[in-house]
Design a protein around this motif. Structure first.
Motif: not given
Length: 345
Positions: A289-293, A319-320, A323-328
């Protein structure tokens, strides 16, 4: 063996004396002093930053061509030093004796020597060293409103209140990869200059300091790393984090990591839980997720291409969990970044 005597505990004075010895280039910018050298003494860099309330940072990234002693002979009240070695090792002695203590990679160490006592750091030759020192001038720090020193355990309360420097203190604690990861982020703050960089550095430094204080508390309360995890196991897990990063597009299973490290699945799970407060799968997912950001922020790859690049098979699942991690949602996150950049132009 090369010897260098330092007669001040102030960072800038120390740097001036070190520069005179190693003949490096000193650059000062935005409150940071960086000394770089590449000569017969060795190659590397040292950085110092002074913050408010007597807190300062010194970090070094270097390799020396000969064994080197740094002998501190200041009459000042010694700072409390929180030391963490990300790479290599060095040795420490009080009163410049031959009785040295080896400070090891990933070990949380806290020291403070008596006033008028000589402190010696002995650095090995031909060893790549990455070392961070967070130093606290206790008299200045105690003037800070809401310093909450009284909430620490009795050992540290006594140390902070030792205004005459009558007590020597040495804590060689547990090994922590969590602190190592935070120091890596400290050394890679991406803001170039000014207020944003200063605040980012100071925030990271306080987080690292809090983790080092927490390790000391846990150590004193016998909540340190259990014997089931050895230093060798810790080093293997640390190498695994590099392997995970390099194979982030793969389907990384526990059995794969077990085969790569030689550790059993049970020991892997135990190690990640102790060192990162996450299971192996949670750690891998968080890294993806951090790499995807970063991809969403700094590349033109489509969301589908990013999903493929980080080794997640389903875009809807990505996407799920995003959203759970970053609320967006990922698409909204990228749109938000573009709108923000447009508004700044």
């Amino acid at each position: 063996m090369k010897e260098l005597s330092i007669n001040s505990s102030k960072s800038n004075d120390m740097f001036s004396q070190i520069q005179a010895c190693i003949q490096g280039e000193l650059i000062e910018d935005w409150g940071e002093s960086v000394l770089t050298f590449n000569n017969t003494i060795g190659k590397g860099s040292l950085r110092t930053i002074d913050f408010n309330w007597g807190i300062s940072l010194i970090d070094c990234n270097m390799k020396l061509t000969e064994e080197t002693k740094l002998i501190f002979e200041s009459q000042d009240l010694a700072p409390i030093e929180f030391i963490f070695i990300s790479k290599g090792y060095f040795e420490y002695s009080e009163n410049n004796t031959d009785d040295f203590t080896k400070l090891e990679q990933f070990q949380n160490t806290i020291i403070s020597h008596k006033r008028n006592a000589k402190k010696t750091f002995q650095f090995p030759k031909n060893e790549h060293l990455k070392i961070n020192f967070i130093r606290i001038n206790r008299k200045e720090y105690l003037q800070k409103k809401n310093n909450n020193v009284s909430q620490l355990n009795q050992l540290l309360v006594s140390l902070f209140n030792d205004s005459k420097g009558e007590v020597a203190f040495k804590h060689g604690g547990s090994f922590s990869l969590r602190i190592a990861d935070e120091i890596k982020l400290l050394n890679n703050v991406d803001a170039n200059s000014g207020m944003l960089r200063s605040l980012s550095l100071e925030g990271r430094l306080y987080l690292i300091l809090s983790l080092q204080l927490l390790e000391h508390k846990n150590f004193e309360e016998n909540m340190n790393i259990p014997e089931a995890i050895s230093k060798e196991d810790i080093l293997k897990i640390h190498k695994l984090t590099t392997y995970i990063l390099e194979h982030i597009s793969d389907n990384i299973s526990i059995s794969t990591l077990s085969g790569e490290s030689g550790l059993s699945p049970k020991k892997l799970q135990l190690g990640f839980k102790i060192l990162y407060s996450k299971t192996v799968n949670e750690y891998v997912r968080q890294l993806k997720l951090e790499i995807s950001k970063d991809y969403l922020k700094n590349s033109d790859l489509s969301v589908s291409e990013i999903v493929y690049a980080i080794g997640i098979k389903s875009r809807s699942y990505f996407s799920k969990i995003f959203f759970e991690a970053y609320d967006i949602l990922p698409t909204d996150y990228r749109k938000h970044l573009k709108d923000k950049n447009t508004a700044l132009r």
